[in-house]
Design a protein around this motif. Sequence first.
Motif, mmCIF file in Angstrom:
data_model
loop_
_atom_site.group_PDB
_atom_site.id
_atom_site.type_symbol
_atom_site.label_atom_id
_atom_site.label_comp_id
_atom_site.label_asym_id
_atom_site.label_seq_id
_atom_site.Cartn_x
_atom_site.Cartn_y
_atom_site.Cartn_z
ATOM 1 N N THR A 162 33.708 48.196 38.388
ATOM 2 C CA THR A 162 32.292 48.481 38.663
ATOM 3 C C THR A 162 32.022 49.981 38.508
ATOM 4 O O THR A 162 31.013 50.378 37.923
ATOM 5 N N ARG A 181 27.101 47.763 46.646
ATOM 6 C CA ARG A 181 28.550 47.879 46.549
ATOM 7 C C ARG A 181 29.246 47.100 47.653
ATOM 8 O O ARG A 181 28.795 47.079 48.790
ATOM 9 N N GLY A 182 30.316 46.442 47.288
ATOM 10 C CA GLY A 182 31.049 45.623 48.247
ATOM 11 C C GLY A 182 30.393 44.269 48.473
ATOM 12 O O GLY A 182 30.804 43.500 49.356
ATOM 13 N N GLY A 183 29.381 43.961 47.669
ATOM 14 C CA GLY A 183 28.542 42.783 47.928
ATOM 15 C C GLY A 183 29.200 41.424 47.758
ATOM 16 O O GLY A 183 28.641 40.412 48.178
ATOM 17 N N SER A 184 30.396 41.391 47.179
ATOM 18 C CA SER A 184 31.052 40.080 47.040
ATOM 19 C C SER A 184 31.373 39.461 48.404
ATOM 20 O O SER A 184 31.408 38.235 48.532
ATOM 21 N N ASP A 185 31.620 40.303 49.386
ATOM 22 C CA ASP A 185 31.845 39.767 50.742
ATOM 23 C C ASP A 185 30.621 38.968 51.175
ATOM 24 O O ASP A 185 30.731 37.882 51.752
ATOM 25 N N GLU A 213 32.143 40.896 37.280
ATOM 26 C CA GLU A 213 32.497 39.645 37.953
ATOM 27 C C GLU A 213 32.543 38.481 36.965
ATOM 28 O O GLU A 213 33.258 37.509 37.165
ATOM 29 N N PHE A 267 28.803 39.300 44.212
ATOM 30 C CA PHE A 267 28.038 40.546 44.020
ATOM 31 C C PHE A 267 26.721 40.338 43.280
ATOM 32 O O PHE A 267 25.819 41.136 43.369
ATOM 33 N N SER A 290 35.536 39.312 43.081
ATOM 34 C CA SER A 290 34.998 40.630 42.728
ATOM 35 C C SER A 290 35.394 40.927 41.294
ATOM 36 O O SER A 290 36.197 40.218 40.700
ATOM 37 N N ALA A 291 34.904 42.029 40.791
ATOM 38 C CA ALA A 291 35.367 42.547 39.499
ATOM 39 C C ALA A 291 36.757 43.145 39.704
ATOM 40 O O ALA A 291 37.155 43.437 40.828
HETATM 41 N N1 ASP Z 1 32.446 44.767 42.279
HETATM 42 C C1 ASP Z 1 31.515 45.181 43.282
HETATM 43 C C2 ASP Z 1 31.882 46.557 43.804
HETATM 44 O O1 ASP Z 1 32.845 47.151 43.361
HETATM 45 C C3 ASP Z 1 31.362 44.194 44.397
HETATM 46 C C4 ASP Z 1 32.603 43.962 45.245
HETATM 47 O O2 ASP Z 1 33.713 44.305 44.840
HETATM 48 O O3 ASP Z 1 32.454 43.400 46.325
HETATM 49 O O4 ASP Z 1 31.187 47.064 44.624
#
Ligand code: ASP
Length: 412
Positions: free
Chosen positions: A47, A150-154, A74, A136, A41-42
Motif C-alpha cells: 500500500t 490505513r489498517g482498514g482490513s481489520d 488486496e 480495506f 490485506s495487501a
Molecule cells: N493494506 C492496507 C494498509 O496497508 C489495509 C490493511 O493492511 O489493513 O493500510
Amino acid sequence: MPLIVQKYGGTSVANPERIANVANRVVKGWREGHRMVVVLSAMAGETDRLIGLAREVAEEPDARELDVLMATGEQVTVALFSMFLKSQGIPATSLLSHQARIYTNRAYGRARIIGIDTARILEELKKNRIVIVAGFQGVDEVGNITTLGRGGSDTTAVAIAAALKADLCEIYTDVEGVYTADPRICPRSRKLSRISYDEMLELASLGAKVLEIRSVGFAKRYNVPLHVRSSFTERPGTLVTKEDKDMEDILVSGVTYSKNDARVTITRVPDVPGIAAKIFNPMVEANIVVDMIIQNTSIEGLTDLTFTVPKGDLKKTLELIQPVAREIGADKLLSDEHIAKVSIVGVGMRNNAGVASRMFSTLAAQNINILTISTSEIKISCVIEDKYTELAVRELHDAFGLEHVRPRNRLN
Ligand code: ASP
Ligand code: ADP
Ligand code: MG
C-alpha cells in the motif's frame, strides 16, 4: 456448521511462500468442518508503494483515483490465495468489495461501511467454498471503489463477522496478541490474555495499531468475540471481549504512544465569547479532527489556545486558521510536529486517583516535560517531545509494574 472469519495482515501474506503457509492454516479449519471466510490485506509494504507511485505522478493525488489504485494491493493477494487453494484441489473463491457487497459512503480514503449484503458470501459458503474477501476496500452506492483508511482490513473482517453473525473473528498478525505496550519498543511488554472492548478502543485510538480502531468499535457494538494472534505460531493470543469484574482489578492494562499528531498554538487570543467557535468551525467543516484543546488562563483579556490535529492535516489547518487568527487580532500562529502522545489505559483507574500523579512523577523523574494532558475515565494522555517517546513508554511500563501479571499491578 460454525463460521469463522480470519483476517491476515500484510506480513502474513508478504510473499507466495507465506501465502501458502497461511492457506494451509485456513484449510485445516475448513477440514475440521468450519465454514471459513478469509479477509486479506495487501502484501506488506504494497500500500505504501502504491501511494509512492501516486505521488510520482501527482503532488496531491486525486482521492477517488488513489482509492482505485490502493485497492489493487488486496486484489493481488486474494487472487493468489484463492489460486493456491484451487491448485490444491480445495474449493475457494476470491471476492472483491463489489462482489462481497461491502457498501460504504463516498469518503474516499476514509470511507465508512454502511452495510454488507451477505447473500453472495453465503451462497459461496453453501457450495462449501472457502471465501477469500479483499480487505480495506468497499464500494459506494453507484459502484465507485473506496478504501476504509490505513489498517482498514481489520474493519472489513470484523464487519463481515458481525454481518454473518460469525462464531469467532480471528485477527492474524505479526505479534502474538495485544501486549501491555508495543513489543517492538518495549522489550518487557507482556501479552495480555484478555482485554475489554473499551480498553482496546482506547489503546487503538491512542496509537496501538495492532487493531484498527473502527474494527474494535464494530466488535463492541455487535458483540463479536475477537482473537488477536500470530500467523507464525500456534500459541493462543489475546481475546478482546466484554468487560468483567476481574478486569477492574487491573489498574493499568497498557501503555501506548502515537506520533501522528502535531500541535498548533495561537497566542494572545482575545478571551471573549465566540472565539473558539470561530477558530474550530472551519476545521469541523473540513473534517479535521481536533484532539486535545487547552486554553491558558487569560491575562488582561488575552489567552493562548493550543490544540492537536493529525500531522497529515496540519498544512490545511494552518491555511484555515491563518485568516481567522488575523481577523480576531491574535498575535502568533505556531506549530510543532515533533511531539508524541504517550498514554496509559485501564478500566481499573476509574476508581483510583493516584494513577495520574504516578504518571506525571514518572515522566518528571526522567526530566521529560509534559506539554499537554488529557484524560478520560479510563485513560490519561500526555503530549511530550517526540525524542522521549521510547523512554517514556518503557519507564511508564515499569512504573505501573506491567511486566507482572496481577495482582502486583497496584498502586500500594
Ligand atoms: N493494506 C492496507 C494498509 O496497508 C489495509 C490493511 O493492511 O489493513 O493500510
Ligand atoms: P497487520 O499488518 O497484521 O495488520 P499491523 O502492523 O497493522 O499488522 O499491527 C501489528 C503491529 O502493531 C505490531 O507489529 C506491533 O509493532 C504494533 N503494536 C503497537 N502496539 C501494540 C500492542 N500494544 N500490542 C501488540 N502490538 C502492538
Ligand atoms: Mg493492521
